[in-house]
Structure formats: structure tokens, C-alpha cells
Design a protein around this motif. Structure first.
Motif, PDB file in Angstrom:
ATOM      1  N   ARG A  84      -2.549  -3.095  -8.435  1.00  0.00           N
ATOM      2  CA  ARG A  84      -2.197  -4.547  -8.817  1.00  0.00           C
ATOM      3  C   ARG A  84      -1.485  -4.604 -10.108  1.00  0.00           C
ATOM      4  NH1 ARG A  84      -8.244  -6.344  -6.883  1.00  0.00           N
ATOM      5  NH2 ARG A  84      -8.425  -4.377  -8.312  1.00  0.00           N
ATOM      6  N   ALA A 150       1.190  -2.732   0.624  1.00  0.00           N
ATOM      7  CA  ALA A 150      -0.185  -2.717  -0.182  1.00  0.00           C
ATOM      8  C   ALA A 150      -0.124  -2.124  -1.337  1.00  0.00           C
ATOM      9  CB  ALA A 150      -1.007  -2.156   0.926  1.00  0.00           C
ATOM     10  N   LEU A 155     -11.635   0.530  -5.333  1.00  0.00           N
ATOM     11  CA  LEU A 155     -12.791   0.759  -4.275  1.00  0.00           C
ATOM     12  C   LEU A 155     -12.252   0.962  -3.030  1.00  0.00           C
ATOM     13  CD1 LEU A 155     -15.269  -2.050  -5.586  1.00  0.00           C
ATOM     14  CD2 LEU A 155     -15.627   0.224  -4.999  1.00  0.00           C
ATOM     15  N   ALA A 156     -10.680   0.820  -3.059  1.00  0.00           N
ATOM     16  CA  ALA A 156     -10.419   0.915  -1.508  1.00  0.00           C
ATOM     17  C   ALA A 156      -8.819   1.199  -1.666  1.00  0.00           C
ATOM     18  CB  ALA A 156     -10.478  -0.435  -0.904  1.00  0.00           C
ATOM     19  N   ASN A 158      -5.052   0.856  -0.024  1.00  0.00           N
ATOM     20  CA  ASN A 158      -4.162  -0.054   0.836  1.00  0.00           C
ATOM     21  C   ASN A 158      -4.959  -1.229   1.470  1.00  0.00           C
ATOM     22  OD1 ASN A 158      -1.804   1.692   0.944  1.00  0.00           O
ATOM     23  ND2 ASN A 158      -2.496   2.978   2.419  1.00  0.00           N
ATOM     24  N   LEU A 159      -5.980  -1.595   0.695  1.00  0.00           N
ATOM     25  CA  LEU A 159      -6.777  -2.957   1.522  1.00  0.00           C
ATOM     26  C   LEU A 159      -6.207  -4.389   0.736  1.00  0.00           C
ATOM     27  CD1 LEU A 159      -8.656  -2.475   3.626  1.00  0.00           C
ATOM     28  CD2 LEU A 159     -10.566  -3.563   2.342  1.00  0.00           C
ATOM     29  N   ILE A 160      -5.187  -4.205  -0.349  1.00  0.00           N
ATOM     30  CA  ILE A 160      -4.828  -5.426  -0.914  1.00  0.00           C
ATOM     31  C   ILE A 160      -3.257  -5.520  -0.448  1.00  0.00           C
ATOM     32  CG2 ILE A 160      -4.674  -7.047  -2.875  1.00  0.00           C
ATOM     33  CD1 ILE A 160      -7.426  -6.572  -2.017  1.00  0.00           C
ATOM     34  N   GLY A 161      -2.693  -6.343   0.270  1.00  0.00           N
ATOM     35  CA  GLY A 161      -1.548  -6.102   0.824  1.00  0.00           C
ATOM     36  C   GLY A 161      -1.111  -7.345   1.619  1.00  0.00           C
TER      37      GLY A 161
END
Lengths: 370, 370
Positions: A84, A150, A155-156, A158-161
Motif C-alpha cells: 500500500r 492487488a 498479514l496477507a 494479494n488480499l487488498i486489491g
């Protein structure tokens, strides 16, 4: 109490073209001149520190020569830039340079660049158009079909996208020449996986032309890029939201991703996948979906590509078995594997069911075999 | 060179319902039990420090009593929280709490909360469903219709975001009781604007029921919320991508936003808008679109709502004239105003043209009039 019903039904046309060729920078700018993006005259060329000199600057120069406003935005190459914070950096740099809603993004690079730039495009001014100019074999399929963009978080992965489709994709196979050999082989790993899950003929083609592919033979590279995209398109088209069929793209990834993580990213994704494909092939034979000869053909092709097919000594196999449970296909605490059937096909386990629950003991047995 | 054409055409149904009533927390949970969001069982209730105690905790309790997993995520109330950093905070807190793709967000609060939470929902796991539970008069229209979500950056307001439609909107008019009076009046300012641009009858209703509205009369509040939403829906429905008609929602905002900025946010948005509407009304009369009597009626209604209708002494009018040029309607360096026609209608200046170029001298004259 009052109620207002809002009817918001619309038809969305996200169709686009993938063009595959050898040095496509000029073609890209010609397409823009011919109206690919309507009247847009401002372009943010987003790229990384590796690709800037090789392709990014050239595209900016060509755009400027054609009378457009173009500016390059560069971030440091590598998976660790897929954050980000990098997205924020690109956004702020674009705003600082006066970019607002009337612009487009051209993403030039491999998967990290196209994933990140496609995400930036999706939220800049609530969505501006973007084009992918893919410079790696891996990006040839990943950046080209599926619309997944993404970033990673601590913590993860490819989970924000967003799902966001480009207006066009260019796959420049000339760029593969500049990849380091280990990166190229890593890309070949996903290509072999595509052949294994969907196309026996393509599998045989790869077996025959592996050397040409690794030597950047123009025609072979173009064919491989095209096949990669069309196989992925066939799968994704039928399942845009990853509810069922798309799971088959996970072939080899249950063990592959776990090895990648346990190796602490010493192994590249494609290298870990090659080992995961070897594990999957053995599992398939155990379940009666492949003959021993077919298992050897799959493993043989990975070897021909110069990829590892057994677990490195430094990896603790019990740690690896535990790690399998972080796979996204795990359901109710049960491991699930996608299984190849023969060469070029996938086993199914009911309607729209493409992954089979596997007991831990069997998974362990396979892991100790390779 | 090879080309692959991807055909991606689909029908998207984003239809949803706005429910307006007095204390709707129970109704929200009933709707979820009845399948509003399919089989989703995990809920992230996103709210701010003002609304947490008033509504957020109650919704979490009700969800938990109904057997759902629910967790509250709170950030500090106020426009300054509408940032990428707050978005990141909510995302990380959700990931930390084990939220993945199989969850939904319930945004509980005013415009800042619904703008931010709707944006989080749009990119969390590449998109999870969300519901807006709007607790302010301003959010009654803003959070309810149009699908705009966004955050601010140091260089731009609302420029990083998404179009993202909620699955349902609840407008709890009981919550308006808890608003401070200045905030409530500020919300009324946009409501009067809606009446001015689209609905003479509603204008007369407001004139008659202003006191009841400010005293939180249940029936009046519900009617006002409904009218706000339906006027905005009528406008937005015809123009989802803000190409033409949607510009009419900018009525009064050319001068309004400039005053808001020049006052260094001493004036609330609705207060600045009230002054901007007074300016617009005078301009309309100058151009022959309103009679002097109509100008007085518009200004009179703003006064009745307890809102300012002239420029405070501490504002430098020449600075204000300069500031007009930062308006987003400015085209090729020329000021453009949306103009009310009579009461309840908008002047048009050609097909799909809803803003009129205005010479600086005329704009200055108006500003010195109020």
C-alpha cells in the motif's frame, strides 16, 4: 417507515485485446494515436527500477514525440514493493505532477508492476483506464487475463486489491531476452502447469521446443505466450469470481506455495511450483488419475526446463506438512488438492468441484516421496 | 505477431433498497437473518468514536445475539480521519481479527464513515459486500445514492476511491436527535439545495416544516430523508459517471466550496453552501432566470434554517474570487456556474450542458453583493 428501491442494472463491456509480438513500444503508441483510449492525452507510465531503462523511458519518449504529455513513475523492483505504501507513493507523485481524472496509466513490467499499477488505476479518481505492457513470461499470463490486481500486507498476500480489466495488453517477448535465466525458468513453470491442466498438444509442443523457448526464439516465445493466455482465458472466462473452475489454476500450488514459504522465499515461485507439480503428479498416480509413465513425463518436462523437482534438504518435511493447512483451498480444516488427469486434463469430483479432500497421511506420504 | 480477443461482457445488477425509519438496528439484523447478504456470518462493524456508543455497539450486540461473529472497528471521528492511513488501519485490524473474503462490512455513521468503509469494502479481498447505516442528515443523501466512496490525500479531496454500491442503506432519523445543532443545520443546507434544483413542492414543504425538521419530528424527518434520496437518485440514475446531469448537484458549490476553503474550514460545508446558494440566486436573477422575489424565498428559507447567507467579514473577497478558479467545473480557465431556474428547476445551456461560463467581473459583482 419509508422505502426507496434503486434499480441499478447495467451492461458492462470489459472486452479487450492481447497483442503478442517482438518489441511493441511503437505499436502501443500507434494504437493510442488511433484512439485506443479515446481522447486521453496524459499518460502515467508506471514501472520498476529494472524495466525503466529497458522499456519505460522508450515508451515515454515515443508518447512525447507523438505530442502527448507523459511522465514516468518508478519504484524499486521486487515483490517487496507490492505494498500500500508504494501505491500511495505512485498516487502522490501523480497528483503532485498534476494528474487528475483525465489520464491513463501504462504499466510496464512484470507481475508486480502490473498488479500494483492496475490497482492504482482502479482507485485513482475513482477509476482511470490502464494498459499493461508485460515484459516477463510470468506476467504474460498473470497480467494479461483475469483482471486481478492487488498489493500485499504484512498479514496477507494479494488480499487488498480489485478486479480491474485493462484496456489492452501487450506482451513483448523480446523483453524475455533481458530476464535472468532463473526468472525465465520460473515463468516456464507456470506455462508447463497450464499445459498440464488443459492442453496435451501444448504439453508436447513444450517438450519439443523447450530449448528454443529458453533461447528466446521469437516464434516459439510468441506461441507460448499466446497459449498461456488462451488457456487462462478459457478457464477464467467461465468463472470470473473464482467460485469454482478457476481453482484449477491452483494445480501444483498446494505443496508449491507451502514450499515457497517454508524456504523463506529462497525458492522462486516457479521453482517451488515445479516441486509442487511433482508432488501433485505422484498424488494423482496414487489416486489412479495418472500412470507412472505420465508422472515421469510431467516431471521430465520440468527437469528439461532446468527446474527442481524434489524438496531441498534444508526443508523440514514435517514443517511443510503443517504449512499445507494455510492453503486457501482448505475447507473445514481439511486439505484439498487439484488433481491432474492424464496429461492435459483435470479430474473433477462432482459438478463444479475441482479439488479433492486429501487425508494428511496421504499428503505426508507424497511429500516424503519427492 | 498474434492477437487474442477477450470478450468480457456482462450484466451487473447493483440494485438495492434504502430504508428510512426511526431506530433501525433491529431491522438491520432481521434483514441479515432473512438472507440480505446470503450466507455471510462474519461482520465488521466500522464506525467512528462518536457513533460507536450510540449505534455501533448495539448493532454488534444484536448480531452476536443472533449467532453471528461481529467485531467493531473504530476510528476517530472527523473529516481528518478520511485518509489512506485510516483505511490501512481498518484493513490491518480486520486481517488481524481473522477476517478474509467471507465477510461483510456494516458502516455505521455519517459521510466520513460510509465513504471510508465503502472504500475498504471495495478492495478488501478484492471486494466484499457492505451495508450503510447512515446516522446524519447529510449522509442521508450522500451515503445513500451514487456509490461514491473515497479518502482524501494531502493534495486532493476525494480523489482516491471507488464507485461501489452498498447492498442496502438504512437511514436512522432517530440518530439526528444526537447531532449537534450546527451539524444538523449544515445537513439541512444540502436538503434545501436539493429542493431548489428539482422540486418546488418539496421547497414549500421545507418552508412549512423547517421547525419540525430541526426538532426531529419523526414524520417530517422521514419525509425529508426520502425526498433527499429520491431527488439525488433521479439525478444520479441518469448519469452514473458524472459526465453531465450530475453536475447540477453542484448548485451553489462554486462559491460555497471556495468560501469553505478560504474560511480555513471555520465554516462547515453546509454553512458555506448556504452562502454559495445566496450568491447563486443573485447570479440567477442577474441572468434573468429568477425573479427578485424568488431570490428572497431561497435566501429566506436558508435563514429560517438558521444558516448564514452573507460572507463573513473576516473573508477577503478578492482572495475568494481567485479561489473560484480551483472549482472542478472550471474549463479552459473559465468559471462555470450551475444556475437555478425559478424555484425547483435548473437552467440548461444546450443538450447535457448544465453549467454556464461566467465572466470574472460578474462573479465579483455577485460576491460583493452578499
Amino acid at each position: 417507515m419509508s422505502v426507496l428501491n434503486l434499480e441499478l442494472i447495467k451492461t458492462v463491456d470489459d472486452s479487450y485485446q492481447i497483442e503478442i509480438g517482438f518489441s511493441l513500444e511503437e505499436k502501443l503508441v500507434e494504437d493510442i494515436k488511433a484512439g485506443l483510449l479515446g481522447g486521453i492525452k496524459k499518460f502515467a507510465v508506471v514501472t520498476d527500477s529494472n524495466v525503466k531503462d529497458l522499456h519505460g523511458d522508450k515508451i515515454v519518449d515515443l508518447l512525447e514525440s507523438a505530442g502527448y504529455m507523459a511522465k514516468i513513475f518508478v519504484f524499486e523492483a521486487g515483490e517487496k514493493s507490492k505494498t500500500r505504501r508504494t501505491k500511495e507513493y505512485v498516487e502522490d507523485a501523480m497528483l503532485e505532477a498534476g494528474f487528475r481524472r483525465d489520464c491513463a496509466i501504462i504499466a510496464v513490467g512484470g507481475g508486480v508492476v502490473t498488479d500494483l499499477a492496475g490497482f492504482v488505476a482502479g482507485t485513482f479518481g475513482r477509476g482511470i483506464p490502464f494498459i499493461n505492457y508485460a515484459t516477463t513470461l510470468l506476467a504474460a499470463a498473470d497480467a494479461s487475463v483475469g483482471g486481478k490486481t492487488a498489493v500485499d500486507t504484512p498479514l496477507a498476500t494479494n488480499l487488498i486489491g480489485l478486479f480491474n480489466q485493462p484496456k489492452k495488453v501487450y506482451i513483448d517477448v523480446a523483453a524475455w531476452k533481458t530476464l535472468d535465466m532463473r526468472q525465465l525458468r520460473s515463468g516456464v513453470s507456470e506455462t508447463i502447469k497450464h499445459a498440464c491442466l488443459a492442453d496435451k498438444e501444448f504439453f508436447e509442443y513444450l517438450d519439443e521446443h523447450m530449448e528454443d523457448l529458453l533461447n528466446n526464439d521469437k516464434q516459439v516465445c510468441e506461441h507460448v505466450a499466446l497459449k498461456n493466455c488462451s488457456i487462462k482465458y478459457k478457464v477464467v472466462m467461465q468463472d470470473e469470481r473464482e467460485s469454482g473452475l478457476r481453482e484449477v489454476l491452483n494445480l501444483g500450488h498446494t505443496v508449491g506455495r507451502a514450499i515457497e514459504t517454508v524456504s523463506d522465499y529462497e525458492l522462486l515461485h516457479g521453482e517451488a511450483l515445479a516441486i509442487g507439480m511433482a508432488a501433485m503428479a505422484h498424488l494423482s498416480a496414487e489416486l489412479g488419475f495418472m500412470t507412472e509413465e505420465e508422472v515421469e513425463r510431467v516431471i521430465g518436462l520440468y527437469k528439461k526446463a532446468g527446474l527442481p523437482v524434489s524438496i531441498p534438504d534444508y526443508i523440514d518435511k514435517e514443517v511443510l506438512v503443517k504449512k499445507l493447512y494455510t492453503d486457501k483451498k482448505v475447507k473445514n480444516g481439511q486439505l484439498r488438492f487439484v488433481i491432474e488427469k492424464g496429461i492435459g486434463d483435470i479430474a473433477t469430483f462432482g459438478e463444479n468441484v475441482y479439488a479433492k479432500p486429501i487425508e494428511e497421511e496421504l499428503a505426508r506420504k507424497i511429500i516424503y516421496m519427492i
